[in-house]
Design an enzyme around this catalytic site. Structure first.
Site, PDB file in Angstrom:
ATOM      1  N   SER A  46       0.854  -1.197   0.000  1.00  0.00           N
ATOM      2  CA  SER A  46       0.000   0.000   0.000  1.00  0.00           C
ATOM      3  C   SER A  46       0.882   1.237   0.000  1.00  0.00           C
ATOM      4  CB  SER A  46      -0.881   0.031   1.247  1.00  0.00           C
ATOM      5  OG  SER A  46      -1.499   1.302   1.380  1.00  0.00           O
TER       6      SER A  46
ATOM      7  N   TYR B 116      -1.812  -0.834  10.499  1.00  0.00           N
ATOM      8  CA  TYR B 116      -1.976  -1.167   9.077  1.00  0.00           C
ATOM      9  C   TYR B 116      -0.784  -0.637   8.273  1.00  0.00           C
ATOM     10  CZ  TYR B 116      -4.003  -1.402   4.384  1.00  0.00           C
ATOM     11  OH  TYR B 116      -4.219  -1.665   3.053  1.00  0.00           O
TER      12      TYR B 116
HETATM   13  N1  LIG Z   1      -8.758  -0.972  -1.224  1.00  0.00           N
HETATM   14  C1  LIG Z   1      -7.744  -0.158  -0.938  1.00  0.00           C
HETATM   15  O1  LIG Z   1      -7.876   1.100  -0.900  1.00  0.00           O
HETATM   16  C2  LIG Z   1      -6.374  -0.721  -0.708  1.00  0.00           C
HETATM   17  C3  LIG Z   1      -5.279   0.163  -0.730  1.00  0.00           C
HETATM   18  C4  LIG Z   1      -4.015  -0.349  -0.510  1.00  0.00           C
HETATM   19  C5  LIG Z   1      -3.837  -1.696  -0.296  1.00  0.00           C
HETATM   20  N2  LIG Z   1      -4.905  -2.537  -0.262  1.00  0.00           N
HETATM   21  C6  LIG Z   1      -4.661  -3.958   0.003  1.00  0.00           C
HETATM   22  O2  LIG Z   1      -5.241  -4.726  -1.011  1.00  0.00           O
HETATM   23  C7  LIG Z   1      -5.469  -6.053  -0.528  1.00  0.00           C
HETATM   24  C8  LIG Z   1      -6.863  -6.495  -0.934  1.00  0.00           C
HETATM   25  O3  LIG Z   1      -7.801  -5.679  -0.275  1.00  0.00           O
HETATM   26  P1  LIG Z   1      -9.146  -5.195  -0.971  1.00  0.00           P
HETATM   27  O4  LIG Z   1      -9.091  -3.715  -1.037  1.00  0.00           O
HETATM   28  O5  LIG Z   1      -9.374  -5.983  -2.213  1.00  0.00           O
HETATM   29  O6  LIG Z   1     -10.188  -5.552   0.187  1.00  0.00           O
HETATM   30  P2  LIG Z   1     -11.442  -6.514   0.227  1.00  0.00           P
HETATM   31  O7  LIG Z   1     -12.356  -6.257  -0.921  1.00  0.00           O
HETATM   32  O8  LIG Z   1     -11.983  -6.354   1.603  1.00  0.00           O
HETATM   33  O9  LIG Z   1     -10.823  -7.966   0.052  1.00  0.00           O
HETATM   34  C9  LIG Z   1     -10.105  -8.572   1.083  1.00  0.00           C
HETATM   35  C10 LIG Z   1      -9.934 -10.043   0.745  1.00  0.00           C
HETATM   36  O10 LIG Z   1      -9.180 -10.648   1.797  1.00  0.00           O
HETATM   37  C11 LIG Z   1      -9.870 -11.822   2.222  1.00  0.00           C
HETATM   38  N3  LIG Z   1      -9.684 -12.071   3.640  1.00  0.00           N
HETATM   39  C12 LIG Z   1      -9.979 -11.234   4.675  1.00  0.00           C
HETATM   40  N4  LIG Z   1      -9.797 -11.871   5.842  1.00  0.00           N
HETATM   41  C13 LIG Z   1      -9.397 -13.140   5.538  1.00  0.00           C
HETATM   42  C14 LIG Z   1      -9.069 -14.292   6.311  1.00  0.00           C
HETATM   43  N5  LIG Z   1      -9.137 -14.282   7.651  1.00  0.00           N
HETATM   44  N6  LIG Z   1      -8.699 -15.413   5.670  1.00  0.00           N
HETATM   45  C15 LIG Z   1      -8.658 -15.454   4.330  1.00  0.00           C
HETATM   46  N7  LIG Z   1      -8.946 -14.402   3.532  1.00  0.00           N
HETATM   47  C16 LIG Z   1      -9.328 -13.266   4.146  1.00  0.00           C
HETATM   48  C17 LIG Z   1     -11.332 -11.549   1.928  1.00  0.00           C
HETATM   49  O11 LIG Z   1     -12.031 -12.806   1.721  1.00  0.00           O
HETATM   50  P3  LIG Z   1     -13.047 -13.523   2.743  1.00  0.00           P
HETATM   51  O12 LIG Z   1     -13.731 -12.460   3.541  1.00  0.00           O
HETATM   52  O13 LIG Z   1     -13.939 -14.317   1.831  1.00  0.00           O
HETATM   53  O14 LIG Z   1     -12.169 -14.404   3.564  1.00  0.00           O
HETATM   54  C18 LIG Z   1     -11.256 -10.779   0.628  1.00  0.00           C
HETATM   55  O15 LIG Z   1     -11.209 -11.665  -0.460  1.00  0.00           O
HETATM   56  C19 LIG Z   1      -5.231  -5.987   0.978  1.00  0.00           C
HETATM   57  O16 LIG Z   1      -3.972  -6.534   1.272  1.00  0.00           O
HETATM   58  C20 LIG Z   1      -5.257  -4.500   1.278  1.00  0.00           C
HETATM   59  O17 LIG Z   1      -4.498  -4.182   2.409  1.00  0.00           O
HETATM   60  C21 LIG Z   1      -6.170  -2.083  -0.472  1.00  0.00           C
END
Ligand SMILES: NC(=O)c1ccc[n+]([C@@H]2O[C@H](COP(=O)([O-])OP(=O)(O)OC[C@H]3O[C@@H](n4cnc5c(N)ncnc54)[C@H](OP(=O)(O)O)[C@@H]3O)[C@@H](O)[C@H]2O)c1
Length: 264
Positions: free
Chosen positions: A143, A156
């Site tokens: 991130s 985070y």
């Molecule tokens: N969106 C942003 O602005 C942003 C910015 C920078 C970085 N990121 C990073 O991008 C990555 C993906 O995030 P996203 O934005 O796509 O969020 P998201 O839509 O909330 O997706 C998160 C994913 O992680 C899985 N997950 C959560 N807890 C879990 C667990 N205990 N075991 C297995 N899987 C789990 C969820 O699946 P289940 O709930 O089905 O388990 C879901 O598929 C993360 O590493 C986040 O830190 C996001």
């Protein structure tokens, strides 16, 4: 439905929503077979059906709660044993809200397990087999907050600084073994992560919010170009290179047998 013609499989964590699900769509369109990892099997099944119908690729599911050691080990074992897997996308992650003083043990533990421990052990399992085979690639989702820890939740941001540092070390260890490493630093991206962590995108200026498809398409272009660090929002990549250069210039002076003169 056409048969899968691609022998390579991508294992994607966090594939049930957001960035991970978008990687699944884009990699399926490129002909990858997929192994989708998350807890929500219903969503994984729906995505698998969609992608099999659209692209004729083979899509398997591996339900895992990456907070649990046994489930991390289950996914790692698959990475160690399945020779079809040539790409790992470490996207699973959670965010936290609030100050460090407000942190509670359970949610901090969950974040460290998923964002650090699971990502590390899966990267390690992939690294061992990929380097023995002299190929393969690992994409870690970091991130931009790793570069701006003053502006976001401390735990985070620190977890994402770890992901950046780990990826840089992995690249140093693995490049000579033919293994590609990329760390992607998204800015604010429209996914469920905000609602899941009890926050909201509503207060964020729209000019700072990227659509998830644009984010993943840019990240994959960076991957195709062999970038180690991809910052999809950053207009001028020379700014990142200047920061890296400045950091590396410290190297000759970071370990001496005497303290610096100002401490004597
Ligand atoms: N969106 C942003 O602005 C942003 C910015 C920078 C970085 N990121 C990073 O991008 C990555 C993906 O995030 P996203 O934005 O796509 O969020 P998201 O839509 O909330 O997706 C998160 C994913 O992680 C899985 N997950 C959560 N807890 C879990 C667990 N205990 N075991 C297995 N899987 C789990 C969820 O699946 P289940 O709930 O089905 O388990 C879901 O598929 C993360 O590493 C986040 O830190 C996001």
């Amino acid at each position: 439905m056409k048969a899968s013609s691609h022998a390579q499989t991508a294992l994607i964590t966090g594939a049930s929503s957001g960035i991970g699900a978008t990687y699944a769509r884009r990699l399926a369109a490129r002909g990858y077979d997929l192994l989708l990892v998350a807890r929500n099997e219903t969503r994984l099944r729906q995505l698998a059906d969609e992608l099999t119908a659209a692209h004729g690729v083979r899509v398997d599911l591996l339900s895992a709660d990456l907070e649990q050691h046994a489930d991390i080990e289950k996914v790692a074992a698959r990475l160690r044993s399945d020779e079809q897997i040539t790409l790992l996308v470490n996207s699973a992650g959670i965010a936290l809200n609030g100050s460090l003083a407000e942190a509670d043990l359970d949610s901090t533990h969950s974040l460290l397990q998923i964002n650090l421990l699971a990502l590390t052990m899966l990267a390690s399992a992939a690294a061992v087999r990929f380097s023995l085979g002299g190929g393969g690639a690992i994409i870690n989702i970091g991130s931009v907050v790793s570069l701006l820890p003053e502006r976001f939740n401390a735990i985070y941001s620190a977890s994402k600084a770890y992901v950046l540092s780990l990826s840089q070390s992995m690249h140093a260890e693995l490049a000579s073994h033919g293994v590609q490493v990329q760390v992607v630093l998204p800015g604010v991206t429209r996914t469920e992560i905000f609602e899941r962590s009890g926050s909201s995108l509503a207060q964020i200026p729209p000019g700072m919010v990227m659509e998830v498809e644009d984010l993943v398409d840019a990240a994959l272009r960076g991957f195709d170009q062999g970038e180690l660090v991809t910052i999809p929002s950053l207009p001028d990549s020379s700014e990142w290179h200047a920061l890296t250069q400045a950091r590396l210039q410290l190297a000759p002076n970071l370990s001496h047998n005497q303290p610096a003169a100002r401490y004597l």
